[in-house]
Motif scaffolding. Structure first.
Motif, PDB file in Angstrom:
ATOM      1  N   LEU A  24     -21.070  21.951  -5.746  1.00 37.86           N
ATOM      2  CA  LEU A  24     -21.172  23.163  -6.558  1.00 37.86           C
ATOM      3  C   LEU A  24     -20.076  24.161  -6.199  1.00 37.86           C
ATOM      4  O   LEU A  24     -19.423  24.736  -7.069  1.00 37.86           O
ATOM      5  N   MET A  25     -19.882  24.367  -4.892  1.00 39.26           N
ATOM      6  CA  MET A  25     -18.895  25.338  -4.443  1.00 39.26           C
ATOM      7  C   MET A  25     -17.487  24.936  -4.890  1.00 39.26           C
ATOM      8  O   MET A  25     -16.686  25.770  -5.307  1.00 39.26           O
ATOM      9  N   SER A  26     -17.204  23.639  -4.820  1.00 36.07           N
ATOM     10  CA  SER A  26     -15.882  23.148  -5.228  1.00 36.07           C
ATOM     11  C   SER A  26     -15.704  23.269  -6.737  1.00 36.07           C
ATOM     12  O   SER A  26     -14.631  23.630  -7.217  1.00 36.07           O
ATOM     13  N   LYS A  27     -16.738  22.937  -7.484  1.00 33.50           N
ATOM     14  CA  LYS A  27     -16.663  22.979  -8.946  1.00 33.50           C
ATOM     15  C   LYS A  27     -16.416  24.395  -9.448  1.00 33.50           C
ATOM     16  O   LYS A  27     -15.750  24.617 -10.467  1.00 33.50           O
ATOM     17  N   MET A  28     -16.939  25.378  -8.721  1.00 33.57           N
ATOM     18  CA  MET A  28     -16.783  26.777  -9.127  1.00 33.57           C
ATOM     19  C   MET A  28     -15.432  27.355  -8.723  1.00 33.57           C
ATOM     20  O   MET A  28     -15.082  28.468  -9.118  1.00 33.57           O
ATOM     21  N   ASN A  52     -13.622  18.280  -8.029  1.00 34.70           N
ATOM     22  CA  ASN A  52     -12.757  18.855  -9.045  1.00 34.70           C
ATOM     23  C   ASN A  52     -13.278  20.208  -9.508  1.00 34.70           C
ATOM     24  O   ASN A  52     -14.485  20.402  -9.701  1.00 34.70           O
ATOM     25  N   VAL A  53     -12.359  21.133  -9.727  1.00 27.35           N
ATOM     26  CA  VAL A  53     -12.745  22.450 -10.254  1.00 27.35           C
ATOM     27  C   VAL A  53     -13.077  22.301 -11.730  1.00 27.35           C
ATOM     28  O   VAL A  53     -12.414  21.571 -12.467  1.00 27.35           O
ATOM     29  N   LYS A  54     -14.127  22.981 -12.148  1.00 26.19           N
ATOM     30  CA  LYS A  54     -14.505  22.971 -13.558  1.00 26.19           C
ATOM     31  C   LYS A  54     -13.341  23.480 -14.406  1.00 26.19           C
ATOM     32  O   LYS A  54     -12.737  24.519 -14.111  1.00 26.19           O
ATOM     33  N   GLU A  55     -12.986  22.716 -15.443  1.00 22.94           N
ATOM     34  CA  GLU A  55     -11.872  23.099 -16.296  1.00 22.94           C
ATOM     35  C   GLU A  55     -12.126  24.473 -16.918  1.00 22.94           C
ATOM     36  O   GLU A  55     -13.181  24.726 -17.506  1.00 22.94           O
ATOM     37  N   GLY A  56     -11.152  25.365 -16.742  1.00 22.18           N
ATOM     38  CA  GLY A  56     -11.264  26.704 -17.299  1.00 22.18           C
ATOM     39  C   GLY A  56     -11.994  27.690 -16.407  1.00 22.18           C
ATOM     40  O   GLY A  56     -12.108  28.874 -16.753  1.00 22.18           O
ATOM     41  N   ALA A  57     -12.494  27.211 -15.243  1.00 21.95           N
ATOM     42  CA  ALA A  57     -13.233  28.116 -14.353  1.00 21.95           C
ATOM     43  C   ALA A  57     -12.274  29.091 -13.685  1.00 21.95           C
ATOM     44  O   ALA A  57     -11.227  28.687 -13.176  1.00 21.95           O
ATOM     45  N   PRO A  58     -12.615  30.391 -13.678  1.00 19.05           N
ATOM     46  CA  PRO A  58     -11.761  31.372 -12.988  1.00 19.05           C
ATOM     47  C   PRO A  58     -11.844  31.168 -11.479  1.00 19.05           C
ATOM     48  O   PRO A  58     -12.935  30.962 -10.940  1.00 19.05           O
ATOM     49  N   LEU A  59     -10.699  31.173 -10.812  1.00 19.20           N
ATOM     50  CA  LEU A  59     -10.681  30.963  -9.368  1.00 19.20           C
ATOM     51  C   LEU A  59     -10.935  32.294  -8.661  1.00 19.20           C
ATOM     52  O   LEU A  59     -10.048  33.146  -8.579  1.00 19.20           O
ATOM     53  N   ARG A  60     -12.150  32.458  -8.172  1.00 18.26           N
ATOM     54  CA  ARG A  60     -12.559  33.702  -7.516  1.00 18.26           C
ATOM     55  C   ARG A  60     -12.987  33.404  -6.082  1.00 18.26           C
ATOM     56  O   ARG A  60     -13.857  32.567  -5.840  1.00 18.26           O
ATOM     57  N   LEU A  88     -25.807  29.671  -5.775  1.00 15.76           N
ATOM     58  CA  LEU A  88     -24.602  29.214  -6.467  1.00 15.76           C
ATOM     59  C   LEU A  88     -24.885  28.880  -7.932  1.00 15.76           C
ATOM     60  O   LEU A  88     -24.065  29.158  -8.814  1.00 15.76           O
ATOM     61  N   ILE A  89     -26.023  28.286  -8.193  1.00 14.16           N
ATOM     62  CA  ILE A  89     -26.385  27.971  -9.581  1.00 14.16           C
ATOM     63  C   ILE A  89     -26.511  29.254 -10.392  1.00 14.16           C
ATOM     64  O   ILE A  89     -26.011  29.352 -11.527  1.00 14.16           O
ATOM     65  N   ILE A  90     -27.154  30.246  -9.802  1.00 14.67           N
ATOM     66  CA  ILE A  90     -27.310  31.540 -10.484  1.00 14.67           C
ATOM     67  C   ILE A  90     -25.944  32.185 -10.718  1.00 14.67           C
ATOM     68  O   ILE A  90     -25.653  32.688 -11.816  1.00 14.67           O
ATOM     69  N   MET A  91     -25.080  32.163  -9.680  1.00 12.00           N
ATOM     70  CA  MET A  91     -23.745  32.740  -9.816  1.00 12.00           C
ATOM     71  C   MET A  91     -22.942  32.025 -10.901  1.00 12.00           C
ATOM     72  O   MET A  91     -22.229  32.650 -11.689  1.00 12.00           O
ATOM     73  N   SER A  92     -23.066  30.704 -10.953  1.00 14.15           N
ATOM     74  CA  SER A  92     -22.341  29.930 -11.954  1.00 14.15           C
ATOM     75  C   SER A  92     -22.803  30.275 -13.362  1.00 14.15           C
ATOM     76  O   SER A  92     -21.983  30.431 -14.281  1.00 14.15           O
ATOM     77  N   MET A  93     -24.091  30.426 -13.545  1.00 14.72           N
ATOM     78  CA  MET A  93     -24.633  30.739 -14.872  1.00 14.72           C
ATOM     79  C   MET A  93     -24.252  32.152 -15.301  1.00 14.72           C
ATOM     80  O   MET A  93     -23.899  32.396 -16.461  1.00 14.72           O
ATOM     81  N   ILE A  94     -24.310  33.098 -14.365  1.00 19.26           N
ATOM     82  CA  ILE A  94     -23.959  34.492 -14.687  1.00 19.26           C
ATOM     83  C   ILE A  94     -22.493  34.598 -15.088  1.00 19.26           C
ATOM     84  O   ILE A  94     -22.134  35.316 -16.026  1.00 19.26           O
ATOM     85  N   ILE A 123     -19.604  29.752 -15.880  1.00 19.33           N
ATOM     86  CA  ILE A 123     -18.814  28.593 -15.459  1.00 19.33           C
ATOM     87  C   ILE A 123     -19.517  27.296 -15.850  1.00 19.33           C
ATOM     88  O   ILE A 123     -18.917  26.391 -16.421  1.00 19.33           O
ATOM     89  N   MET A 124     -20.802  27.201 -15.534  1.00 21.41           N
ATOM     90  CA  MET A 124     -21.603  26.030 -15.884  1.00 21.41           C
ATOM     91  C   MET A 124     -23.010  26.470 -16.259  1.00 21.41           C
ATOM     92  O   MET A 124     -23.516  27.477 -15.742  1.00 21.41           O
ATOM     93  N   GLY A 125     -23.637  25.694 -17.133  1.00 20.09           N
ATOM     94  CA  GLY A 125     -25.022  25.939 -17.477  1.00 20.09           C
ATOM     95  C   GLY A 125     -25.944  25.310 -16.459  1.00 20.09           C
ATOM     96  O   GLY A 125     -25.506  24.594 -15.541  1.00 20.09           O
ATOM     97  N   LEU A 126     -27.238  25.530 -16.611  1.00 21.34           N
ATOM     98  CA  LEU A 126     -28.218  25.034 -15.642  1.00 21.34           C
ATOM     99  C   LEU A 126     -28.180  23.512 -15.531  1.00 21.34           C
ATOM    100  O   LEU A 126     -28.161  22.972 -14.423  1.00 21.34           O
ATOM    101  N   LYS A 127     -28.159  22.826 -16.661  1.00 19.92           N
ATOM    102  CA  LYS A 127     -28.164  21.363 -16.636  1.00 19.92           C
ATOM    103  C   LYS A 127     -26.927  20.811 -15.934  1.00 19.92           C
ATOM    104  O   LYS A 127     -27.020  19.897 -15.106  1.00 19.92           O
ATOM    105  N   GLU A 128     -25.754  21.370 -16.234  1.00 23.83           N
ATOM    106  CA  GLU A 128     -24.525  20.887 -15.606  1.00 23.83           C
ATOM    107  C   GLU A 128     -24.525  21.172 -14.112  1.00 23.83           C
ATOM    108  O   GLU A 128     -24.062  20.346 -13.316  1.00 23.83           O
ATOM    109  N   CYS A 129     -25.055  22.323 -13.725  1.00 24.80           N
ATOM    110  CA  CYS A 129     -25.137  22.656 -12.293  1.00 24.80           C
ATOM    111  C   CYS A 129     -25.993  21.635 -11.548  1.00 24.80           C
ATOM    112  O   CYS A 129     -25.620  21.165 -10.460  1.00 24.80           O
TER     113      CYS A 129
END
Length: 568
Positions: A119-123, A288-296, A355-361, A364-370
Motif C-alpha cells: 500500500l505504501m509503495s503504491k501510494m 509499482n506506484v499507482k499510475e497518476g498518483a501524486p508523489l507526497r 493508509l487505506i483511508i488516506m488513499s481514498m481521501i 489515489i485508490m478506491g476501497l476495493k483496489e486498496c
C-alpha cells in the motif's frame, strides 16, 4: 552441463533421503522427550539438523530441506513407521505449530507487513522521499551518500529498500558516472543489514520466532523480544557492513574488482561492462506506484510514525498496561513482559487501515483496489511464513528428540566458550552463501547454535547465549548480502539495473573484509565479555585502515593521472 549438474544434485539428494529413512528404521522405540530423549536417541537426535544442512547444500531448496528433516525426525519418533510419520509430519509438526496462538499471530503479522508495504509503495510516499533526496545529489560522492541514507530510512523491508532506492537514485548516480556495480553494492549493504537491525521490521517477527525455538530446545523460558533487542548491539557484521559503505564513499577509495569498475565508469562513462547483462528493474507489481498518483512524502512519513508509535504503545499495554506509567521507565519495565507479536500486529493493522483511508481521501485508490493491493502484498511474504512454519516444526521435532540437550551434553566444555560465537558465525556464513537465504540459515542454525552456548554456560542464560544468537543471524545476513542466488542480491541488481554476477563479484571482497573484521574484532572479544561499545568503534577504525592502505583513490583527477602513467 548445467542440466546434468542439476540432475546429479537431485539424484544425490534422493539417495541421501532414502539412506536416512533406512537408517531410522533401526529405531523401534518411542515416547521419550527432552532429557530422556537425549539419553535414548543419542546421535540419532542429530539426524534432523544434519538432514536440513546437507540437503540445503545439495538442492539449494530450504523448504524441501526443512520438510524432509521434519519427516526424518518423525520416522524416528514413530519407531520407524514411515506411514504414520508422514501423517504426524502433516497434522502435528506442521498444522500443530500453526494452531498455536502466538505462532499464528506472528504468521499473520508477517503477511500483513507485506500488505502494508504494498500500500505504501503504491501510494508513492517512499518514492517521493527518495526523489526529494536524489535531487540534492551534485557529485558522485554525494549521490552515494544519499543512496546510503535512503537505505537507512527504508528500514522495515529489504525488498522495498532495493526496489525503491535503486530506480530512484540510479539517474543521479548515472549522471555522476558511478558504476552500476557500486550502486548495487550500496543498496545491497543497506537492505538486509539494516532490516535485520531494526527493532520493528518484516524480519522482527521471524527472528522472534527463531529465538523462541532456541529457548524451547533447551527448556528455557524467557522473554524472546527482550532477548532479540539484546542481540542487536552484537550483530557486528550488519553494523560494520553499513559503516563500510560510508567509509568507502567518504574516503572515495576502492579495491579489488570494484576499483576497476569505478575506474571504468569515471574515465569512460561506461556504467557496466560491455559483456554485462543488466537486470532492468522490472519491479514487483506490489512495488509499482499507482499510475497518476501524486508523489507526497507524507504518504510515507505519516504511516511510519503511526506504525512506530502504535508499536511502542502496544508494547507498553501488553507488558503491563495501566499498571506501568507511560514513560521511559514504564516502557523499560513493560518490555520484559510485553507480547511483541500482538503489539506489532496491532500496529501493522492500524497503519494499514490508516493508509487505506488516506488513499481514498486523496483519490489515489478506491476501497476495493486498496484491499486487492494489500492482499497481493501479503502474497509476497508467503515464502517467509512457509519457512517459519517448517522451522517451528523442525524445532518441535528436535525438542522431542532431545537434540538440544544432546548437543549441550555432548559438547560441554569441548569447544572453548570464547570460540563458539565466531565458529558459528563462520559456519552460518558458509551455509547462507551456499543456500542464498538468511531465513533458511537461521531456521537451520539457531536450534543447533543456542544449545552449544547453553551447554558452555552450564545451562544459564548469559551474554554468551546472546552473542551466539547474534553471530548466527549475522552470518545469515552475510550470505543473504553477497550470495548470487540470494533474493536480496538479485533484487539489488534489479533495482540498480546491474549485471547480477558483476554485482556479486565486486561486492564479495568487501563483504569478506567486513566478515573477517567482525569475527576477529567483534565476536571473539564479545565472547570474552568485551562490550560492543568498544568493539564496534575498534572495528570501524580497522576498516578505515584497510580502505586507506589497500584501497585506491577513485577521484577523477587521481584516476586521470594513473591513466596517463599507464599510457607512458
Amino acid at each position: 552441463m548445467i542440466k546434468n549438474i542439476s540432475k546429479t544434485r537431485w539424484i544425490i539428494a534422493i539417495a541421501f533421503i532414502v539412506t536416512l529413512i533406512l537408517m531410522t528404521n533401526f529405531v523401534f522405540a518411542e515416547g521419550e522427550t527432552g532429557e530422556d530423549a537425549a539419553a535414548h536417541y543419542g546421535f540419532l537426535s542429530l539426524l534432523t539438523p544434519f538432514c536440513a544442512i546437507v540437503l540445503s547444500f545439495i538442492t539449494k531448496q530450504v523448504v524441501l530441506s526443512l520438510a524432509t528433516a521434519i519427516f526424518v525426525g518423525a520416522i524416528i519418533l514413530d519407531g520407524g513407521n514411515v506411514f504414520t510419520a508422514f501423517l504426524r509430519t502433516c497434522d502435528t509438526y506442521i498444522v500443530g505449530t500453526v494452531t498455536d496462538t502466538w505462532n499464528a499471530t506472528l504468521l499473520v503479522f508477517i503477511l500483513a507487513v507485506g500488505g502494508l508495504i504494498a500500500l505504501m509503495s503504491k501510494m508513492g510516499g517512499m518514492q517521493a522521499m527518495a526523489i526529494a533526496m536524489s535531487s540534492k545529489a551534485k557529485s558522485a560522492k554525494n549521490s552515494l551518500i544519499l543512496t546510503w541514507v535512503m537505505g537507512l530510512i527504508i528500514f522495515f523491508e529489504d525488498y522495498a529498500n532495493s526496489l525503491v532506492v535503486g530506480p530512484t537514485m540510479r539517474p543521479a548516480t548515472d549522471r555522476e558516472r558511478v558504476s552500476r556495480e557500486k550502486l548495487s553494492y550500496v543498496i545491497d549493504s543497506t537492505a538486509g543489514p539494516v532490516t535485520d537491525l531494526a527493532p520493528i521490521s518484516s524480519w522482527t517477527a521471524y527472528e522472534i520466532g527463531m529465538i523462541a525455538i532456541a529457548f524451547t530446545s533447551v527448556g528455557y523460558e524467557g522473554n524472546v523480544y527482550s532477548t532479540f533487542m539484546q542481540t542487536i548491539p552484537y550483530r557486528f557484521y550488519n553494523i560494520l557492513a553499513i559503516f563500510m559503505v560510508l567509509i568507502l564513499v567518504t574516503m572515495q577509495r576502492d579495491y579489488g574488482p570494484m576499483y576497476k569498475a569505478e575506474k571504468r565508469a569515471r574515465l569512460t562513462g561506461k556504467l557496466y561492462e560491455d559483456t554485462a547483462k543488466p537486470m532492468m528493474s522490472k519491479e514487483l507489481d506490489a512495488m509499482n506506484v499507482k499510475e497518476g498518483a501524486p508523489l507526497r512524502m507524507r504518504n510515507a512519513i505519516v504511516p511510519i510514525l503511526v506504525f512506530t508509535i502504535v508499536t511502542i504503545v502496544g508494547l507498553w499495554y501488553t507488558g503491563g498496561g495501566l499498571e506501568e506509567p507511560f514513560n521511559f521507565r514504564g516502557l523499560q519495565n513493560a518490555l520484559g513482559n510485553a507480547d511483541a507479536a500482538s503489539s506489532i500486529l496491532y500496529a501493522v493493522i492500524i497503519t494499514s487501515i490508516l493508509l487505506i483511508i488516506m488513499s481514498m481521501i486523496q483519490g489515489i485508490m478506491g476501497l476495493k483496489e486498496c484491499i486487492d493491493v494489500w492482499l497481493n502484498g501479503c502474497k509476497e511474504l508467503l515464502l517467509t511464513d512457509t519457512i517459519l512454519v517448517l522451522a517451528w516444526g523442525s524445532g518441535t521435532i528436535m525438542e522431542n528428540l532431545g537434540t538440544g540437550n544432546y548437543i549441550s551434553h555432548l559438547v560441554g566444555g569441548a569447544i572453548p566458550a570464547i570460540l563458539i560465537p565466531v565458529i558459528l558465525f563462520l559456519v552460518s556464513c558458509v551455509v547462507a552463501f551456499s543456500t542464498g537465504t538468511s531465513y533458511g540459515t537461521s531456521a537451520i542454525m539457531i536450534p543447533i547454535a543456542f544449545p552449544l552456548a547453553w551447554g558452555a554456560t552450564g545451562g544459564e542464560m548469559d551474554s554468551l547465549c546472546i552473542v551466539t544468537i547474534a553471530a548466527v543471524t549475522s552470518g545469515a545476513i552475510f550470505g543473504d548480502h553477497c550470495s548470487p542466488i540470494s533474493d536480496t542480491t538479485i533484487m539489488s541488481a534489479m533495482g540498480s539495473a546491474a549485471d547480477l554476477m558483476d554485482h556479486a563479484r565486486t561486492q564479495i571482497p568487501y563483504a569478506a573484509t567486513v566478515a573477517g573484521v567482525a569475527a576477529v574484532v567483534g565476536f571473539i572479544p564479545a565472547a570474552a565479555g568485551i562490550s560492543p561499545i568498544i568493539s564496534i568503534p575498534l572495528g570501524i577504525v580497522v576498516l578505515i585502515a584497510i580502505v586507506r592502505f589497500v584501497g585506491k583513490s577513485t577521484k577523477i583527477e587521481d584516476l586521470e593521472k594513473e591513466a596517463e602513467l599507464e599510457k607512458s
